[in-house]
Design a protein around this motif. Structure first.
Motif, PDB file in Angstrom:
ATOM      1  N   LEU A 173       0.829  -1.201   0.000  1.00 41.83           N
ATOM      2  CA  LEU A 173       0.000   0.000   0.000  1.00 41.83           C
ATOM      3  C   LEU A 173       0.867   1.257   0.000  1.00 41.83           C
ATOM      4  CD1 LEU A 173      -2.855  -1.083   2.438  1.00 41.83           C
ATOM      5  CD2 LEU A 173      -2.990  -0.817  -0.037  1.00 41.83           C
ATOM      6  N   MET A 174       1.974   1.221   0.763  1.00 39.59           N
ATOM      7  CA  MET A 174       2.901   2.350   0.756  1.00 39.59           C
ATOM      8  C   MET A 174       3.547   2.495  -0.620  1.00 39.59           C
ATOM      9  SD  MET A 174       3.913   4.556   3.110  1.00 39.59           S
ATOM     10  CE  MET A 174       3.687   3.660   4.644  1.00 39.59           C
ATOM     11  N   TYR A 175       3.892   1.377  -1.224  1.00 38.27           N
ATOM     12  CA  TYR A 175       4.489   1.396  -2.555  1.00 38.27           C
ATOM     13  C   TYR A 175       3.514   1.989  -3.579  1.00 38.27           C
ATOM     14  CZ  TYR A 175       6.683  -0.298  -6.858  1.00 38.27           C
ATOM     15  OH  TYR A 175       7.259  -0.377  -8.096  1.00 38.27           O
ATOM     16  N   ALA A 176       2.234   1.627  -3.467  1.00 39.06           N
ATOM     17  CA  ALA A 176       1.227   2.170  -4.386  1.00 39.06           C
ATOM     18  C   ALA A 176       1.127   3.683  -4.249  1.00 39.06           C
ATOM     19  CB  ALA A 176      -0.130   1.521  -4.110  1.00 39.06           C
ATOM     20  N   SER A 177       1.202   4.185  -3.007  1.00 44.19           N
ATOM     21  CA  SER A 177       1.145   5.629  -2.783  1.00 44.19           C
ATOM     22  C   SER A 177       2.354   6.327  -3.403  1.00 44.19           C
ATOM     23  CB  SER A 177       1.090   5.905  -1.271  1.00 44.19           C
ATOM     24  OG  SER A 177       1.152   7.291  -1.003  1.00 44.19           O
ATOM     25  N   ALA A 178       3.549   5.755  -3.207  1.00 40.96           N
ATOM     26  CA  ALA A 178       4.762   6.353  -3.776  1.00 40.96           C
ATOM     27  C   ALA A 178       4.731   6.293  -5.303  1.00 40.96           C
ATOM     28  CB  ALA A 178       5.995   5.628  -3.237  1.00 40.96           C
ATOM     29  N   SER A 179       4.248   5.181  -5.856  1.00 39.34           N
ATOM     30  CA  SER A 179       4.186   5.043  -7.314  1.00 39.34           C
ATOM     31  C   SER A 179       3.238   6.058  -7.925  1.00 39.34           C
ATOM     32  CB  SER A 179       3.735   3.623  -7.686  1.00 39.34           C
ATOM     33  OG  SER A 179       4.682   2.679  -7.286  1.00 39.34           O
ATOM     34  N   LYS A 180       2.137   6.317  -7.242  1.00 38.40           N
ATOM     35  CA  LYS A 180       1.178   7.302  -7.751  1.00 38.40           C
ATOM     36  C   LYS A 180       1.832   8.676  -7.864  1.00 38.40           C
ATOM     37  CE  LYS A 180      -3.304   9.425  -6.784  1.00 38.40           C
ATOM     38  NZ  LYS A 180      -4.437   9.548  -5.828  1.00 38.40           N
ATOM     39  N   TYR A 181       2.626   9.053  -6.861  1.00 35.72           N
ATOM     40  CA  TYR A 181       3.324  10.344  -6.898  1.00 35.72           C
ATOM     41  C   TYR A 181       4.261  10.407  -8.105  1.00 35.72           C
ATOM     42  CZ  TYR A 181       6.871  13.839  -5.757  1.00 35.72           C
ATOM     43  OH  TYR A 181       7.746  14.894  -5.812  1.00 35.72           O
ATOM     44  N   VAL A 182       5.027   9.330  -8.347  1.00 37.75           N
ATOM     45  CA  VAL A 182       5.992   9.327  -9.452  1.00 37.75           C
ATOM     46  C   VAL A 182       5.271   9.371 -10.791  1.00 37.75           C
ATOM     47  CG1 VAL A 182       7.805   7.984 -10.580  1.00 37.75           C
ATOM     48  CG2 VAL A 182       7.754   8.155  -8.083  1.00 37.75           C
ATOM     49  N   ARG A 183       4.159   8.625 -10.914  1.00 38.65           N
ATOM     50  CA  ARG A 183       3.412   8.626 -12.179  1.00 38.65           C
ATOM     51  C   ARG A 183       2.888  10.009 -12.530  1.00 38.65           C
ATOM     52  NH1 ARG A 183       1.054   3.925 -10.103  1.00 38.65           N
ATOM     53  NH2 ARG A 183      -0.845   5.068  -9.620  1.00 38.65           N
ATOM     54  N   GLU A 184       2.575  10.809 -11.519  1.00 34.93           N
ATOM     55  CA  GLU A 184       1.993  12.128 -11.768  1.00 34.93           C
ATOM     56  C   GLU A 184       3.048  13.208 -11.973  1.00 34.93           C
ATOM     57  OE1 GLU A 184      -0.561  12.672  -8.418  1.00 34.93           O
ATOM     58  OE2 GLU A 184      -2.080  11.251  -9.145  1.00 34.93           O
ATOM     59  N   MET A 185       4.344  12.855 -11.861  1.00 39.19           N
ATOM     60  CA  MET A 185       5.409  13.812 -12.127  1.00 39.19           C
ATOM     61  C   MET A 185       5.533  14.071 -13.623  1.00 39.19           C
ATOM     62  SD  MET A 185       8.454  12.444  -9.596  1.00 39.19           S
ATOM     63  CE  MET A 185       9.601  13.717 -10.185  1.00 39.19           C
ATOM     64  N   GLU A 186       6.101  15.210 -13.958  1.00 40.24           N
ATOM     65  CA  GLU A 186       6.391  15.475 -15.363  1.00 40.24           C
ATOM     66  C   GLU A 186       7.488  14.538 -15.839  1.00 40.24           C
ATOM     67  OE1 GLU A 186       7.313  19.510 -16.156  1.00 40.24           O
ATOM     68  OE2 GLU A 186       5.438  20.304 -15.354  1.00 40.24           O
ATOM     69  N   ASP A 187       7.347  14.087 -17.079  1.00 43.04           N
ATOM     70  CA  ASP A 187       8.322  13.134 -17.612  1.00 43.04           C
ATOM     71  C   ASP A 187       9.691  13.802 -17.701  1.00 43.04           C
ATOM     72  OD1 ASP A 187       9.202  10.749 -18.507  1.00 43.04           O
ATOM     73  OD2 ASP A 187       8.461  10.971 -20.566  1.00 43.04           O
ATOM     74  N   GLY A 188      10.712  13.091 -17.268  1.00 41.70           N
ATOM     75  CA  GLY A 188      12.054  13.635 -17.290  1.00 41.70           C
ATOM     76  C   GLY A 188      13.017  12.691 -16.589  1.00 41.70           C
ATOM     77  N   HIS A 189      14.259  13.148 -16.434  1.00 42.16           N
ATOM     78  CA  HIS A 189      15.305  12.299 -15.861  1.00 42.16           C
ATOM     79  C   HIS A 189      14.988  11.935 -14.415  1.00 42.16           C
ATOM     80  CE1 HIS A 189      19.206  10.539 -15.181  1.00 42.16           C
ATOM     81  NE2 HIS A 189      19.449  11.377 -14.186  1.00 42.16           N
TER      82      HIS A 189
END
Length: 648
Positions: A537-553
């Motif tokens: 569940l913690m991993y899902a929360s962290a992944s959601k944040y990364v998915r919503e970031m602007e694409d980049g390095h």
């Protein structure tokens, strides 16, 4: 847009509206019963408890509610009523209790997976302290709270019974196992890709959420929650296999794909089993397959054995007769340990609890000292603006003033055309009904809430004056919340994400500690299951944040780092399975204790890497050595990713 497109859009909008009304209808009914009941029995001045009670209903309606849990909720509401009255007696008590009560409510009722668990209780405490009462008035208010608790308890139990009738736990299991069997057949047919992996992840998270949200911090874990955890573990093992392309090569070169079809058949047989005898029979078949079916050493072999072992264990547990708990003692050791864990400046709950306590203390103190007419709207709006999510709070600080201004103008206009008290009540209840169908935090919801408050206020004061006061106090609330959000232990999404990364690493350390205890013979399936649920569940929360970031390095680095952490945890879980299911030699167990002792201190140690590799190569169990070496490879990879991210 053509005629067909417009018709489709209208149909979709109507369907969405129907869905929202159907979902909001229970809360609307609870509100109307509480509002009219309290007004008729005790007077409209004692309806402040209604909004908080409805919020508790909304927060708990999808959870399992029994008469016992409803009784506890009612007792908490009564306790908050007493504390609210004490807070209204003088400024010193106001400050002390507003610093303590909201803080405790957040720590006790909220976490990252249920962030607003505190909300309804905090509303009851704050709203009830906003009006000073004599002892006689307090007794009337206590009676109104008892009435609200009874209505709320009946509503929660009735709604839970209705939900269980619509979809019992058995229905969830049946549907999920059917999906699992289909997915195993697809794997056997050679299908790969994100769609298949997402399907397994969806199954896993369903049961992770069931496990977490059905548990109460003042109650020991029961068999039902443990079964949820075990199913999540079963699905997670398939996800872990799919995350590595080696399994496809194994099926193509060394392993007969039919073994996955056999697993699917076994799952369907387990799904069809109805009696304890049938469940035990399927469990024995799974155990026999472990000893009879010879699968070459490979990723698929590790999956095959771990899957069968977990399935057999689940079926054995499900076949056991239900026993009434012999003791309902509160697990105080777990409660205290959890409290100390949360009392940490880096923890999400602690940071938000500090801000909420400060907001309620400051605004309620201003309300008490100022004593201006309707100044209680200041704390009332402040706790509605301060949300656990920094972004949601910022959004509400934009939408609520807009909705307040529009609602104030409309309420002033409408109030001139309402002939009497009955019409005001009718329109107000209509507005509140529409409110519960709207998106929380939207300007429309703020508009409707403002109109409701001002129309009710128009019964005792000029509507235009009330509208300007409402706008003034909303503006002050926005200013206070804005400052506290910015300067008092702020929790922007970046800070929460960094905390999630630390928590994920900590959970890997805790799992290694569990592995070490298991290698010494002290296995705790419940502890391992809880760690598994928390991690994913913690991993899902962290992944959601990364998915919503602007694409980049930076986004690519974070995605790679999270993926590596996921593999590390999955490999620890594989090691734990081997400790439970394999007949490991004493030499392997002793070596594993040494490995776990190092890794529970630092899950990706550079200085001990060579020693750990030597220990892994020395293992007699090829599966254990395989899992450990892959873990160490990913641990080294993560170390480099962290360094790269820090330098960036």
């Amino acid at each position: 847009m053509g005629t067909h497109g417009k018709t489709s859009s209208v149909a979709a909008a109507v369907q969405t509206a129907r869905g929202r009304v159907a979902d909001a209808l229970p809360a609307i009914l609870v509100y109307i019963v509480l509002f009219l009941g309290i007004t008729a029995l005790f007077g409209s001045s004692y309806t402040m408890v209604v909004s908080g009670a409805v919020c508790i209903f909304l927060g708990r309606k999808r959870r399992r509610n029994t008469p016992a849990t409803s009784l506890i909720i009612g007792l908490v509401m009564l306790a908050l009523s007493v504390l609210a009255w004490l807070a209204s007696l003088n400024l010193a008590l106001c400050i002390i209790l507003n610093l303590l009560v909201p803080f405790v409510l957040v720590l006790a009722q909220s976490n990252q997976f249920v962030p607003k668990g505190y909300f309804g209780y905090a509303m009851i405490f704050v709203f009830l302290e906003l009006k000073p009462l004599t002892i006689d008035e307090f007794l009337i208010q206590t009676a109104s709270v008892v009435f609200a608790a009874i209505v709320l308890g009946v509503a929660l139990v009735a709604y839970s019974a209705l939900q269980r009738r619509r979809e019992r736990d058995e229905d969830v299991f049946t549907r999920s196992l059917s999906t699992l069997a289909d997915l195993l057949d697809r794997m056997a047919a050679g299908e790969r890709g994100q769609e298949l992996r997402d399907a397994f992840l969806s199954l896993e998270r369903t049961f992770d959420n069931l496990s977490i949200t059905n548990h109460h911090f003042l109650r020991t874990w029961d068999r039902r929650e443990f079964i949820f955890q075990m199913y999540a573990e079963l699905f997670q093992r398939a996800v872990y296999l799919l995350a590595d392309d080696e399994w496809q090569d194994d099926l193509a070169r060394r392993v007969d794909p039919d073994i996955l079809h056999e697993l699917a058949l076994l799952v369907r047989q387990a799904n069809a089993a109805k009696t304890p005898e049938e469940l035990r029979s399927i469990a024995r078949m799974a155990q026999m397959a472990l000893g009879v079916v010879d699968v070459p050493e490979s990723r698929v072999r590790v999956f095959f054995h771990s899957f069968l072992h977990a399935l057999a264990l689940i079926l054995q547990i499900q076949a056991e007769p239900l026993r009434k708990p012999t003791s309902r003692r509160i697990p105080w050791n777990e409660v205290v340990d959890d409290a100390f864990r949360r009392m940490n400046r880096d923890e999400f709950e602690f940071r938000f609890a500090c801000r909420l306590s400060l907001v309620t203390t400051l605004t309620c103190s201003i309300s008490m000292v100022w004593g201006y007419e309707h100044v209680y709207w200041l704390p009332l709006n402040a706790i509605l603006l301060l949300m656990p999510s920094y972004e949601e709070s910022a959004h509400r600080m934009r939408t609520r003033p807009v909705g307040t201004v529009i609602g104030g103008a409309l309420a002033t206009f409408v109030s001139h055309y309402l002939p009497g008290t009955a019409s005001v009540f009718a329109v107000s209840l209509t507005l509140i009904s529409i409110l519960y169908c709207c998106t929380p935090g939207s300007w429309v919801q703020a508009m409707l809430a403002t109109m409701f408050a001002l129309l009710m206020t128009s019964l005792t004061m000029n509507a235009t004056t009330a509208a300007w006061l409402r706008i003034l106090f909303v503006g002050l609330a926005v200013g206070i919340v804005l400052v506290i959000n910015r300067f008092v232990v702020p929790s922007p999404r970046e800070r929460i994400f960094e905390g999630n990364l630390r928590e994920l690493t900590q959970l890997i350390r805790e799992y290694w500690a569990t592995v070490g205890r298991g290698a010494r013979g002290a296995t705790s399936l419940r502890a391992a299951g809880e760690q598994l649920a928390r991690f994913h569940l913690m991993y899902a929360s962290a992944s959601k944040y990364v998915r919503e970031m602007e694409d980049g390095h930076e986004r690519q680095q974070l995605r790679a780092g999270l993926s590596t952490l996921w593999h590390m945890f999955s490999e620890v879980e594989q090691v734990e399975h081997l400790v439970l299911a394999e007949d490991l030699s004493q030499a392997d167990l002793d070596a594993l204790v040494r490995v776990a002792t190092i890794l529970e201190t630092r899950p990706h140690p550079t200085s001990s890497h060579e020693l750990l590799c030597e220990l892994a190569h020395s293992m007699e169990s090829e599966s254990l050595s395989f899992a450990l070496l892959h873990y160490l490879d990913h641990a080294s990879m993560y170390e480099q990713q962290v360094i790269g991210y820090a330098e960036a």
